[in-house]
Design an enzyme around this catalytic site. Structure first.
Site, PDB file in Angstrom:
ATOM      1  N   GLN A  65      -6.761  -3.832  -9.528  1.00  0.00           N
ATOM      2  CA  GLN A  65      -6.267  -2.489  -9.758  1.00  0.00           C
ATOM      3  C   GLN A  65      -7.179  -1.514  -9.050  1.00  0.00           C
ATOM      4  O   GLN A  65      -8.380  -1.727  -8.970  1.00  0.00           O
ATOM      5  CB  GLN A  65      -6.274  -2.215 -11.266  1.00  0.00           C
ATOM      6  CG  GLN A  65      -5.464  -1.033 -11.673  1.00  0.00           C
ATOM      7  CD  GLN A  65      -5.121  -1.100 -13.156  1.00  0.00           C
ATOM      8  OE1 GLN A  65      -5.425  -2.078 -13.828  1.00  0.00           O
ATOM      9  NE2 GLN A  65      -4.493  -0.061 -13.650  1.00  0.00           N
TER      10      GLN A  65
ATOM     11  N   GLY B 176      -7.214   2.644  -6.817  1.00  0.00           N
ATOM     12  CA  GLY B 176      -6.526   3.887  -6.540  1.00  0.00           C
ATOM     13  C   GLY B 176      -5.207   3.678  -5.825  1.00  0.00           C
ATOM     14  O   GLY B 176      -4.291   4.476  -5.948  1.00  0.00           O
TER      15      GLY B 176
ATOM     16  N   LYS C 283       0.900  -6.687  -3.848  1.00  0.00           N
ATOM     17  CA  LYS C 283       0.234  -5.398  -3.938  1.00  0.00           C
ATOM     18  C   LYS C 283       1.318  -4.356  -4.164  1.00  0.00           C
ATOM     19  O   LYS C 283       2.197  -4.171  -3.332  1.00  0.00           O
ATOM     20  CB  LYS C 283      -0.507  -5.145  -2.627  1.00  0.00           C
ATOM     21  CG  LYS C 283      -1.357  -3.911  -2.603  1.00  0.00           C
ATOM     22  CD  LYS C 283      -2.180  -3.927  -1.315  1.00  0.00           C
ATOM     23  CE  LYS C 283      -2.698  -2.553  -0.965  1.00  0.00           C
ATOM     24  NZ  LYS C 283      -3.381  -2.535   0.334  1.00  0.00           N
TER      25      LYS C 283
ATOM     26  N   ASP D  97     -11.556   0.835   7.304  1.00  0.00           N
ATOM     27  CA  ASP D  97     -11.928   0.816   5.889  1.00  0.00           C
ATOM     28  C   ASP D  97     -12.510  -0.542   5.499  1.00  0.00           C
ATOM     29  O   ASP D  97     -12.143  -1.117   4.480  1.00  0.00           O
ATOM     30  CB  ASP D  97     -10.706   1.156   5.017  1.00  0.00           C
ATOM     31  CG  ASP D  97     -11.129   1.629   3.623  1.00  0.00           C
ATOM     32  OD1 ASP D  97     -12.302   2.011   3.446  1.00  0.00           O
ATOM     33  OD2 ASP D  97     -10.280   1.606   2.713  1.00  0.00           O
TER      34      ASP D  97
END
Ligand SMILES: *[C@@H]1O[C@H](CO)[C@@H](O)[C@H](O)[C@H]1NC(C)=O
Ligand SMILES: *[C@@H]1O[C@H](CO)[C@@H](O)[C@H](O)[C@H]1NC(C)=O
Ligand SMILES: *[C@@H]1O[C@H](CO)[C@@H](O)[C@H](O)[C@H]1NC(C)=O
Ligand SMILES: *[C@@H]1O[C@H](CO)[C@@H](O)[C@H](O)[C@H]1NC(C)=O
Ligand SMILES: *[C@@H]1O[C@H](CO)[C@@H](O)[C@H](O)[C@H]1NC(C)=O
Ligand SMILES: *[C@@H]1O[C@H](CO)[C@@H](O)[C@H](O)[C@H]1NC(C)=O
Ligand SMILES: *[C@@H]1O[C@H](CO)[C@@H](O)[C@H](O)[C@H]1NC(C)=O
Ligand SMILES: *[C@@H]1O[C@H](CO)[C@@H](O)[C@H](O)[C@H]1NC(C)=O
Length: 799
Positions: free
Chosen positions: A492, A494, A511, A608
Site C-alpha cells: 500500500q 500513495g 497494482k 524514481d
C-alpha cells in the site's frame, strides 16, 4: 322446376367456363402475345409485353408491372438482356406454357429468348398464375409450385419475397440492378446476403463491396415509419431477418391498404425504398445514405463518424490505440492509408466503443457468455476485437452472439445509439502472458435456432459517451480479489494498493492505482506502453493492465519477497540479506538500469529508482519496478528539462531538484544512493546510525575520506561481508552521488566495475548535501506537493 337442379347446373357452368386471356393465369395452348396481359386477381400487377424506349423496331420485354398506377413500373423482367422485336401480327413473340410445365418466351422466328428451365414436371394441367403479390407461379397439376418469379428476382424486392442465403451452398437470391433507366439488362450492382459471414447484407459492384449492413443484432422485426411526403401518408415497413435450419433470409411486409412500396436496387447502385405518392415514386429511404455507408471508407483501423450532422461532413477517425498512417493525408481529409496499429501498444485491456456498426470479416463464436467471449478474445493473441450481444434480451429467440476479429478492422462506422449498433471492444494490446489452458477448439458454427435480426435503413440516433474506457478483465480481477477484499492486499502506498491473487494458476501482483493518485491516465498509459515492451531479468515482468472507469489496474508477476526496503530497513528481517545477496542485488539493479539506459532500443530514464521500487523474487534476485515516471529519449537528446520534478527526496539528483534538468545521470545518482543504503542498511531519510552527519551520503563520504569506509557496512552482515566488494560498492556509490553529473559514471561503467573490479577508480568528489536537507519532508506513503521558487515539485512515494 327443381330449383336445386338449376343451381347445380349454374355452378357447373361457371366452373367449366373457359378463362379469358385477361384472366390471372396462362394455360396450355393459350400463349400470351403483345397487346394482351394477364392481371392478378386483385388487379395490382399485370404480366405482359412492354417497351421502354422509342426504337424501331420496338424492343419488347416480357415483365410484370403495377397494373393500377399510371406510370409503367416494371418490377420483374423475364428477357432482361434479350429483347424481342414486335414481329408481325401473324407471328408475334409469345409466352407459352408447355406441357412440361415450362414457360417459354420465343420471338417471331421461334427463337427462345427466355425459359423457366423447370425439369421433371410433366402434365398438361399445369398453370402459370400471376398472384396479387406480383409473383408469377407455375403450379404443377397436383398444386405444388414448380417455379416462381420471386425466386428469380430482378432489381426489385417486393413484400413476400425472400432474399436468401443457404448455409450449405452459400447461394441465394440477389437483386441485380439494371444497366440504365431504359435498359433492364443486368448491371454490375447486386444486393444480397453475405455468403461469408451469413450475418449481414451487401451491395456489391461486381465482386467489390459497395456497402454493408451491420451484422444482424437479433431484432425479430423492426418497423420503420417512412413519410412519403411531408403532407401525405406514412408508410410502415416491417423488416425481418429470419434464420432457419438451412438458410437465412431477409423479408418485409406492409400493412394492408398501404401505398405501393418497394425496395429497388437502382442502376446507379443505390438500394432505395420507394413508395407511390399520388403521381410519382417517392424515395423514402436510401442506402448508402452518406459517405460513411460506403464500404471501407476508412480502412483499416479507422472508423467513419456517421453521427455528425450537416453541414459537417463525415470524417474518418482512428479507433483508439491507432494513429493515422499519414497525418498529412488525414489533415487533408483523405484517408487511403488508414490507421495502422500502434506497434508498441500491448496492454491486456480492451477499449469499449459503444454505438458502433461492427467491422466486417468477423467470426461468430457460438454459445459464449459475455465473459467467455471476452476471455476468448483476450486469450487468443490473434484476436484484435470482439463484440457481444445477448439476442434474447433483444426480444428474439436467439442466444449469445459473440463476434471476434483477427486481422484488420475494416469498415467500422460510428452510428450512435441506433437499433443495429453494438459495443465494439478493441484490444489495446496483448493478454498473451495470461493464457488459459485450451480445453477445446473454438467451434465456429451457426446457431441452429430461429432468430432474427434486422436493419438496413439508416436511422440517426443520439450519440453515447464515446470512448468510455472499459477493461474486460476487470470483472475477472474483481472476482479473484473478491471485490478487492483487504485480505488480498500485500502492499500500500500513495499510489494505491497492491493485491496478490492467483490468476489462471499463476500468482500475480495487481497494482490498483488509487482514484486520487497523482498518476493520471497519461502516466498510466506511459507506464503500460513502455513496460510491456521492456524485457529484462532485472525488470519486473508486466502481464496485463486494465482500465475501467477511473479504475486503473496493472498486473505484474508476483514477487514473493516484496520490496527491498521491507527487508533492508527492518531490523529483524535484514539478516535475510547477507552480503552475497546484497552484492547481487546491487549488480542486478545496475544491469536493469543499464538495460533501460542503453540496451533497450530506447534511452529510458526511470526517474524514481529507490529501495521501494526494487522487488525481490524467490531467490532474492532484484527486479526494478514502477515505471510510472519513466521518460524516453532518442539517442541525440542527452538532457531534458521539466517543470515538474518527480521522484523521491533523497534519491533526486541535485541538478534535477534545483534546475529540473534530468538525464541518465539523474538515475545514476539515485543508484548511488541506493548502493549506499544497501551497504549500510540505513535509509536515506534516516537520521539514525549516521553519527550526527547531515545525512547518509555525507556520512558515507566522511567515512570514506577518513579511510574508514568499512565502518559504513551494516553491522548485521559483518560476518558474511567480503570487505573488498563492499568497499568497491561504497566507492562506486560515492562516484554516483557526485554533484557534477558529468563526474558520475555511466551505468555501463558501473556494471563493468562491479563485475570485474577496478584497480584505478577516481576518488569521489565531496557530494552536495542539498537533497538531504529536505529528506524528512517526505512522509512515507503520502503524496507531497510543495511549491518552491515557483516550480511545482511532485514527490510520489511508492510502496
Ligand atoms: C408435349 O408437347 C410436345 C410438343 O409440343 C409433344 O410432342 C408431346 O407429345 C406432348 N406431350 C404430352 C404428354 O402432351
Ligand atoms: C435455362 O438453361 C439454359 C441452359 O442451361 C441457360 O442458358 C439459361 O440461362 C436458363 N434460363 C433461365 C431463365 O434460367
Ligand atoms: C407434385 O408433383 C411434383 C412433380 O410433378 C412432384 O415432384 C411432387 O412430389 C408432387 N407433390 C405431391 C404432394 O404430390
Ligand atoms: C463499379 O465497378 C466498375 C468496374 O470495376 C467501375 O468502373 C465503376 O466505377 C464502379 N462503380 C461504382 C459506383 O463504384
Ligand atoms: C404530397 O402529397 C400530396 C397529397 O397527397 C400531393 O398533393 C403532393 O403532390 C405530394 N407531393 C409530392 C412531392 O409527391
Ligand atoms: C449451445 O448451447 C445450447 C444450450 O445450452 C446447447 O444445447 C448446445 O449444444 C450448445 N452448442 C454448442 C456447440 O456448444
Ligand atoms: C485464434 O484466433 C484465430 C483467428 O480467429 C483462429 O484461427 C485460431 O484458431 C484461434 N486460436 C485459438 C486457440 O482459439
Ligand atoms: C440474456 O437476456 C435474457 C433476457 O433479458 C436474460 O434472461 C438472460 O439471462 C440473458 N443472458 C445472459 C447470459 O446475460
Amino acid at each position: 322446376m327443381d330449383w336445386s337442379a338449376i343451381i347445380y347446373a349454374t355452378v357447373l357452368l361457371l366452373v367449366l367456363l373457359p378463362r379469358s386471356a385477361s384472366d390471372d393465369r396462362l394455360v396450355l395452348g393459350k400463349p400470351l402475345v403483345p397487346g394482351t396481359t394477364i392481371v392478378s386477381d386483385g388487379s395490382v400487377f399485370a404480366l405482359g409485353f412492354f417497351s421502354l424506349a422509342d426504337s424501331t423496331p420496338a424492343n419488347l420485354y416480357l415483365g410484370i408491372w403495377y397494373n393500377d398506377i399510371p406510370r409503367l413500373t416494371a418490377v420483374w423482367v423475364a428477357n432482361r438482356g434479350n429483347p424481342a422485336t414486335s414481329g408481325t401480327s401473324s407471328a408475334p413473340p409469345a409466352l407459352t406454357l408447355t406441357n412440361s410445365s415450362n414457360l417459354i418466351l420465343s420471338d417471331a422466328s421461334g427463337r427462345v429468348l427466355w425459359t423457366t428451365n423447370v425439369t421433371g414436371v410433366s402434365g398438361s394441367a399445369a398453370t402459370a398464375v400471376l398472384l396479387n403479390t406480383g409473383n408469377l407461379v407455375i403450379r404443377s397439376p397436383n398444386g405444388t409450385t414448380a417455379w416462381q418469379s420471386f425466386e428469380h428476382p430482378g432489381d426489385t424486392f417486393l413484400p413476400g419475397m425472400k432474399i436468401r442465403v443457404r448455409y450449405r451452398s452459400r447461394d441465394g437470391e440477389r437483386l441485380v440492378s439494371w444497366q440504365g433507366a431504359d435498359d433492364p439488362s443486368p448491371g454490375s450492382f447486386t444486393f444480397g446476403m453475405d455468403p461469408g459471414t451469413l450475418m449481414q447484407a451487401f451491395i456489391w459492384n461486381g465482386t467489390s463491396p459497395v456497402a454493408r449492413t451491420t451484422p444482424w443484432t437479433g431484432y425479430a422485426t423492426i418497423s420503420g415509419q417512412f413519410q412519403v411526403n411531408s403532407s401525405s401518408s406514412v408508410v410502415m415497413v416491417s423488416l425481418a431477418v429470419v434464420r432457419t435450419e438451412e438458410e437465412m433470409y431477409l423479408a418485409y411486409s406492409l400493412p394492408d391498404g398501404s401505398a405501393h412500396t418497394r425496395f429497388v436496387l437502382t442502376y446507379s447502385g443505390e438500394y432505395q425504398l420507394q413508395s407511390w405518392g399520388s403521381s410519382d415514386w417517392a424515395v423514402v429511404g436510401k442506402w448508402p445514405a452518406n459517405e460513411c455507408d460506403l464500404y471501407g471508407q476508412c480502412d483499416p483501423y479507422g472508423y467513419c463518424d456517421g453521427t455528425v450532422t450537416a453541414p459537417t461532413t463525415p470524417t474518418c477517425k482512428c479507433l483508439d490505440g491507432c494513429e493515422p498512417a499519414s497525418l498529412e493525408e488525414w489533415s487533408r481529409g483523405r484517408f487511403s492509408q488508414g490507421c495502422p496499429r500502434k506497434e508498441a501498444l500491448r496492454c491486456g485491456g480492451f477499449v469499449a466503443l459503444p454505438g458502433i456498426k461492427p467491422p466486417d470479416k468477423f467470426v461468430l463464436v457460438e454459445n459464449r457468455t459475455s465473459e467467455e467471449c471476452a476471455m476468448d478474445c483476450a486469450n487468443n493473441f490473434s484476436c484484435v476485437a470482439y463484440a457481444y450481444a445477448n439476442l434474447s434480451s433483444r426480444g428474439t429467440m436467439g442466444g449469445m452472439r459473440c463476434l471476434v476479429w483477427s486481422g484488420e478492422l475494416i469498415d467500422t462506422e460510428r452510428v450512435g445509439d441506433t437499433a443495429g449498433s453494438d459495443t465494439l471492444y478493441i484490444r489495446t494490446a496483448g493478454f498473451d502472458a495470461v493464457t488459459r489452458p485450451k480445453n477445446s477448439a473454438v467451434k465456429i458454427v451457426l446457431p441452429a435456432v430461429l432468430l432474427s435480426g434486422i436493419l438496413i435503413l439508416t436511422v440517426t440516433g443520439t450519440s453515447l459517451a464515446w470512448f468510455k474506457f472499459k477493461a474486460v478483465s476487470f470483472q475477472d480481477i474483481t472476482a479473484v480479489t473478491n471485490n478487492f477484499d483487504r485480505s488480498f492486499i500485500i502492499g500500500q502506498g500513495g499510489f494505491g494498493k497492491v493485491y496478490k491473487v492467483t490468476l489462471d494458476v499463476r500468482e500475480v501482483a495487481i497494482k490498483r492505482l488509487s482514484k486520487d493518485s497523482a498518476q493520471g491516465i497519461a502516466e498510466f498509459r506511459n507506464e503500460v506502453v513502455l513496460v510491456a515492451k521492456l524485457q529484462h531479468k532485472n525488470l519486473v515482468s508486466f502481464i496485463s493492465c486494465c482500465i475501467e472507469g477511473d479504475e486503473k489496474l496493472l498486473v505484474f508477476e508476483y514477487m514473493p519477497n516484496k520490496s527491498l526496503d521491507a527487508l533492508l530497513f527492518n531490523n529483524s528481517r535484514k539478516t535475510m540479506l547477507d552480503w552475497p545477496i546484497r552484492f547481487n542485488i546491487i549488480k542486478g539493479v545496475a544491469r536493469g538500469l543499464l538495460y533501460l539506459h542503453e540496451d533497450s532500443r530506447l534511452t529510458i530514464i526511470h526517474r524514481d529508482l529507490k529501495a521501494t521500487n526494487v522487488l525481490l523474487d524467490g531467490p532474492m534476485r532484484p527486479k526494478i519496478a514502477d515505471f510510472g515516471m519513466i521518460r524516453i529519449f532518442s539517442d541525440s537528446q542527452e538532457n531534458a528539462n521539466t517543470h515538474r520534478v518527480v521522484g523521491t527526496y533523497g534519491y533526486i539528483a541535485p541538478e534535477y531538484q534545483t534546475e529540473g534538468v534530468f538525464s541518465v545521470k539523474s538515475d545514476v545518482y539515485s543508484f548511488g544512493v541506493l548502493v549506499l543504503e544497501i551497504v549500510s542498511g540505513v535509509r536515506i531519510s534516516s537520521t539514525d546510525n549516521i553519527k550526527g552527519s547531515p545525512g547518509l551520503v555525507a556520512y558515507a563520504w566522511k567515512l570514506w575520506n577518513e579511510g574508514n569506509a568499512s565502518d559504513l557496512v551494516d553491522s548485521s552482515i559483518a560476518e558474511s561481508c567480503a570487505l573488498d566488494e563492499a568497499l568497491l560498492c561504497v566507492h562506486v556509490g560515492l562516484l554516483c552521488v557526485q554533484d557534477d553529473p558529468n563526474g558520475r559514471p555511466l551505468m555501463s561503467s558501473v556494471v563493468s566495475i562491479l563485475e570485474n573490479g577496478s584497480v584505478s577508480l577516481p576518488a569521489p568528489e565531496q557530494p552536495a548535501y542539498f537533497a538531504e536537507r529536505n529528506c524528512n519532508k517526505a512522509v512515507e506513503g503520502d503524496d507531497v506537493q510543495t511549491s518552491r521558487n515557483s516550480m511545482t515539485m511532485t514527490v510520489l512515494q511508492g510502496r
